[in-house]
Design a protein around this motif. Structure first.
Motif, PDB file in Angstrom:
ATOM      1  N   LEU A  37       0.550  -1.198  -0.048  1.00 41.14           N
ATOM      2  CA  LEU A  37      -0.297   0.041  -0.203  1.00 41.14           C
ATOM      3  C   LEU A  37       0.817   1.147  -0.129  1.00 41.14           C
ATOM      4  CD1 LEU A  37      -2.525  -1.043   2.629  1.00 41.14           C
ATOM      5  CD2 LEU A  37      -2.785  -1.275   0.135  1.00 41.14           C
ATOM      6  N   THR A  38       0.390   1.949   0.040  1.00 41.30           N
ATOM      7  CA  THR A  38       0.732   3.932  -0.388  1.00 41.30           C
ATOM      8  C   THR A  38      -0.084   4.313  -0.046  1.00 41.30           C
ATOM      9  OG1 THR A  38       0.221   4.154  -2.765  1.00 41.30           O
ATOM     10  CG2 THR A  38       1.949   3.586  -2.622  1.00 41.30           C
ATOM     11  N   SER A  39      -1.049   4.093   0.857  1.00 41.49           N
ATOM     12  CA  SER A  39      -2.111   5.064   1.366  1.00 41.49           C
ATOM     13  C   SER A  39      -2.734   4.565   2.330  1.00 41.49           C
ATOM     14  CB  SER A  39      -2.851   5.845   0.268  1.00 41.49           C
ATOM     15  OG  SER A  39      -3.328   5.190  -0.191  1.00 41.49           O
ATOM     16  N   SER A  40      -3.575   5.376   3.117  1.00 34.91           N
ATOM     17  CA  SER A  40      -3.930   4.459   4.362  1.00 34.91           C
ATOM     18  C   SER A  40      -5.623   3.013   3.972  1.00 34.91           C
ATOM     19  CB  SER A  40      -4.521   5.336   5.369  1.00 34.91           C
ATOM     20  OG  SER A  40      -4.068   6.456   5.884  1.00 34.91           O
ATOM     21  N   ALA A  41      -5.534   2.157   4.754  1.00 32.91           N
ATOM     22  CA  ALA A  41      -6.320   1.521   4.528  1.00 32.91           C
ATOM     23  C   ALA A  41      -7.657   2.433   5.220  1.00 32.91           C
ATOM     24  CB  ALA A  41      -5.942   0.247   5.176  1.00 32.91           C
ATOM     25  N   SER A  42      -8.741   1.593   4.431  1.00 36.56           N
ATOM     26  CA  SER A  42      -9.820   1.993   5.369  1.00 36.56           C
ATOM     27  C   SER A  42      -9.706   1.157   7.120  1.00 36.56           C
ATOM     28  CB  SER A  42     -11.786   1.131   4.537  1.00 36.56           C
ATOM     29  OG  SER A  42     -11.375   1.632   3.440  1.00 36.56           O
ATOM     30  N   SER A  74      10.307   9.380   7.977  1.00 38.68           N
ATOM     31  CA  SER A  74      10.132   9.661   8.610  1.00 38.68           C
ATOM     32  C   SER A  74       9.655  10.872   9.887  1.00 38.68           C
ATOM     33  CB  SER A  74      10.728  11.408   8.001  1.00 38.68           C
ATOM     34  OG  SER A  74       9.778  11.863   7.189  1.00 38.68           O
ATOM     35  N   GLY A  75       9.651  12.297  10.717  1.00 36.57           N
ATOM     36  CA  GLY A  75       8.331  12.609  11.333  1.00 36.57           C
ATOM     37  C   GLY A  75       7.102  12.794  10.456  1.00 36.57           C
ATOM     38  N   THR A  76       7.412  12.604   9.202  1.00 40.47           N
ATOM     39  CA  THR A  76       6.694  13.705   8.058  1.00 40.47           C
ATOM     40  C   THR A  76       5.878  11.983   7.791  1.00 40.47           C
ATOM     41  OG1 THR A  76       8.019  15.222   7.477  1.00 40.47           O
ATOM     42  CG2 THR A  76       6.304  15.235   6.118  1.00 40.47           C
ATOM     43  N   ASN A  77       6.964  11.466   6.900  1.00 41.47           N
ATOM     44  CA  ASN A  77       6.286  10.568   5.966  1.00 41.47           C
ATOM     45  C   ASN A  77       6.341   8.917   7.269  1.00 41.47           C
ATOM     46  OD1 ASN A  77       5.839  11.026   3.506  1.00 41.47           O
ATOM     47  ND2 ASN A  77       8.348  11.406   3.728  1.00 41.47           N
ATOM     48  N   TYR A  78       5.240   8.549   7.336  1.00 40.61           N
ATOM     49  CA  TYR A  78       5.255   7.254   8.594  1.00 40.61           C
ATOM     50  C   TYR A  78       4.286   6.860   8.616  1.00 40.61           C
ATOM     51  CZ  TYR A  78       1.787  10.221  10.482  1.00 40.61           C
ATOM     52  OH  TYR A  78       0.194  10.910  10.581  1.00 40.61           O
ATOM     53  N   LEU A  79       4.682   5.349   9.206  1.00 39.31           N
ATOM     54  CA  LEU A  79       3.308   3.868   8.883  1.00 39.31           C
ATOM     55  C   LEU A  79       2.523   3.849  11.039  1.00 39.31           C
ATOM     56  CD1 LEU A  79       1.997   2.204   7.424  1.00 39.31           C
ATOM     57  CD2 LEU A  79       3.715   0.836   7.966  1.00 39.31           C
ATOM     58  N   ALA A  80       1.612   3.615  10.563  1.00 39.48           N
ATOM     59  CA  ALA A  80       1.304   3.291  12.021  1.00 39.48           C
ATOM     60  C   ALA A  80       0.164   2.688  11.662  1.00 39.48           C
ATOM     61  CB  ALA A  80       0.578   5.163  12.409  1.00 39.48           C
ATOM     62  N   LEU A  81      -0.067   2.589  12.895  1.00 42.32           N
ATOM     63  CA  LEU A  81      -0.959   1.592  13.951  1.00 42.32           C
ATOM     64  C   LEU A  81      -2.141   2.332  14.475  1.00 42.32           C
ATOM     65  CD1 LEU A  81      -3.041  -0.812  13.432  1.00 42.32           C
ATOM     66  CD2 LEU A  81      -1.405  -2.367  15.037  1.00 42.32           C
ATOM     67  N   LYS A  82      -3.150   2.904  14.504  1.00 46.25           N
ATOM     68  CA  LYS A  82      -4.097   3.538  15.201  1.00 46.25           C
ATOM     69  C   LYS A  82      -5.433   3.216  15.825  1.00 46.25           C
ATOM     70  CE  LYS A  82      -7.292   7.352  14.337  1.00 46.25           C
ATOM     71  NZ  LYS A  82      -7.596   8.428  13.409  1.00 46.25           N
ATOM     72  N   LEU A  83      -5.780   3.249  16.935  1.00 41.80           N
ATOM     73  CA  LEU A  83      -6.180   1.976  17.614  1.00 41.80           C
ATOM     74  C   LEU A  83      -8.154   3.222  18.277  1.00 41.80           C
ATOM     75  CD1 LEU A  83      -4.775  -0.909  18.703  1.00 41.80           C
ATOM     76  CD2 LEU A  83      -5.819  -1.119  17.505  1.00 41.80           C
ATOM     77  N   ARG A  84      -8.781   2.712  18.531  1.00 38.76           N
ATOM     78  CA  ARG A  84      -9.997   3.539  18.590  1.00 38.76           C
ATOM     79  C   ARG A  84     -11.147   2.655  19.313  1.00 38.76           C
ATOM     80  NH1 ARG A  84     -11.967   8.694  15.702  1.00 38.76           N
ATOM     81  NH2 ARG A  84     -13.487   7.478  14.530  1.00 38.76           N
ATOM     82  N   LEU A 130     -13.807  -2.128  18.341  1.00 40.01           N
ATOM     83  CA  LEU A 130     -12.684  -1.541  18.287  1.00 40.01           C
ATOM     84  C   LEU A 130     -12.064  -1.435  17.097  1.00 40.01           C
ATOM     85  CD1 LEU A 130      -9.823  -1.313  19.302  1.00 40.01           C
ATOM     86  CD2 LEU A 130      -9.104  -3.558  18.742  1.00 40.01           C
ATOM     87  N   GLU A 131     -12.240   0.014  16.750  1.00 41.26           N
ATOM     88  CA  GLU A 131     -11.227   0.019  15.505  1.00 41.26           C
ATOM     89  C   GLU A 131     -10.149   0.135  15.261  1.00 41.26           C
ATOM     90  OE1 GLU A 131     -13.198   3.575  12.642  1.00 41.26           O
ATOM     91  OE2 GLU A 131     -11.534   4.278  14.332  1.00 41.26           O
ATOM     92  N   ALA A 132      -9.507  -0.581  14.193  1.00 40.79           N
ATOM     93  CA  ALA A 132      -8.371  -0.255  13.511  1.00 40.79           C
ATOM     94  C   ALA A 132      -7.579   0.007  12.321  1.00 40.79           C
ATOM     95  CB  ALA A 132      -7.899  -1.883  13.787  1.00 40.79           C
ATOM     96  N   THR A 133      -6.620   1.328  12.297  1.00 41.00           N
ATOM     97  CA  THR A 133      -6.333   2.114  11.241  1.00 41.00           C
ATOM     98  C   THR A 133      -5.433   1.559  10.594  1.00 41.00           C
ATOM     99  OG1 THR A 133      -8.944   3.514  11.762  1.00 41.00           O
ATOM    100  CG2 THR A 133      -6.699   3.872   9.710  1.00 41.00           C
ATOM    101  N   ILE A 134      -4.579   1.003   9.371  1.00 39.28           N
ATOM    102  CA  ILE A 134      -2.861   1.625   9.120  1.00 39.28           C
ATOM    103  C   ILE A 134      -3.506   2.588   8.744  1.00 39.28           C
ATOM    104  CG2 ILE A 134      -1.385   0.351   7.685  1.00 39.28           C
ATOM    105  CD1 ILE A 134      -2.671  -2.387   7.768  1.00 39.28           C
ATOM    106  N   GLY A 184       5.369   1.510  -2.611  1.00 39.67           N
ATOM    107  CA  GLY A 184       5.120   1.238  -1.595  1.00 39.67           C
ATOM    108  C   GLY A 184       5.066   0.199   0.313  1.00 39.67           C
ATOM    109  N   THR A 185       4.692   0.057   0.920  1.00 37.91           N
ATOM    110  CA  THR A 185       4.974  -0.597   1.775  1.00 37.91           C
ATOM    111  C   THR A 185       4.196  -1.881   1.700  1.00 37.91           C
ATOM    112  OG1 THR A 185       6.424   0.901   2.042  1.00 37.91           O
ATOM    113  CG2 THR A 185       5.918  -0.849   4.457  1.00 37.91           C
ATOM    114  N   LEU A 186       4.927  -3.562   2.196  1.00 41.08           N
ATOM    115  CA  LEU A 186       3.957  -4.648   2.322  1.00 41.08           C
ATOM    116  C   LEU A 186       2.897  -4.498   3.956  1.00 41.08           C
ATOM    117  CD1 LEU A 186       3.005  -6.936   1.716  1.00 41.08           C
ATOM    118  CD2 LEU A 186       4.466  -7.783   2.559  1.00 41.08           C
ATOM    119  N   VAL A 187       1.908  -4.627   4.216  1.00 41.99           N
ATOM    120  CA  VAL A 187       1.374  -4.663   5.155  1.00 41.99           C
ATOM    121  C   VAL A 187       0.555  -5.689   5.178  1.00 41.99           C
ATOM    122  CG1 VAL A 187       1.701  -1.743   5.938  1.00 41.99           C
ATOM    123  CG2 VAL A 187      -0.186  -2.184   4.637  1.00 41.99           C
ATOM    124  N   GLY A 188      -0.215  -5.491   6.704  1.00 37.94           N
ATOM    125  CA  GLY A 188      -1.274  -6.559   7.016  1.00 37.94           C
ATOM    126  C   GLY A 188      -1.796  -6.590   8.404  1.00 37.94           C
TER     127      GLY A 188
END
Length: 161
Positions: A20-25, A56-66, A130-134, A143-147
């Protein structure tokens, strides 16, 4: 008599492994949607390949939980609702106590190699949803491989043996 493992866990693929190159739903996990069964535990397994870019601090990848009680109003998870495994305690391997964004894994430095094993984090809060967002921040030309997988465990209603 011993129960099989399928009696106490239920794996769910949340985001299929892809480059992927952008956030997944965002994906919502409902802990109580199967025949009045409520799953007491959720573990997320987040796999990330070698960085397609230099993070970097600007170009990052994260796992977000709500989390949410009603599947409508979501709030970021708190520090007391997350447990990290021994292989990735908070403060190491890009793991962190949830910040104001709900990020529990933040990759914001070079990542030359793929994860050997998925990054795991346990949700121990009491909310039903629980909502999870890459989440990708910045520009990701390559892109970076994610799952992302979830394992629901310890149902309140066990099957008949």
């Amino acid at each position: 008599m011993m129960r099989n493992l399928s009696s106490i866990i239920k794996p769910k693929r949340l985001v299929a492994e892809a480059t992927l190159t952008s956030s997944a739903s965002a994906v919502v996990i409902d802990r109580g949607n199967t025949n009045s069964r409520i799953w007491e535990a959720i573990q997320l397994a987040f796999h990330v390949g070698a960085g397609g870019i230099t993070f970097s601090g600007t170009n990052y990848l994260a796992l977000k939980l709500r989390e949410s009680d009603d599947n409508s109003t979501f709030n970021v998870v708190g520090a007391n609702t997350i447990l990290f495994g021994a292989e990735n305690p908070a403060g190491t391997a890009f793991a962190q106590v949830p910040d104001t964004n709900g990020f529990v894994r933040l990759i914001n430095a070079a990542k030359a190699a793929a994860d050997t094993d998925p990054f795991r984090v346990d949700y121990v809060g009491s909310k039903r949803y629980l909502e999870a967002t890459i989440t990708f921040g910045g520009t990701h030309g390559a892109g970076t491989l994610v799952g992302l997988w979830a394992v629901l465990g310890y149902p309140n209603i066990m099957p008949v043996i």
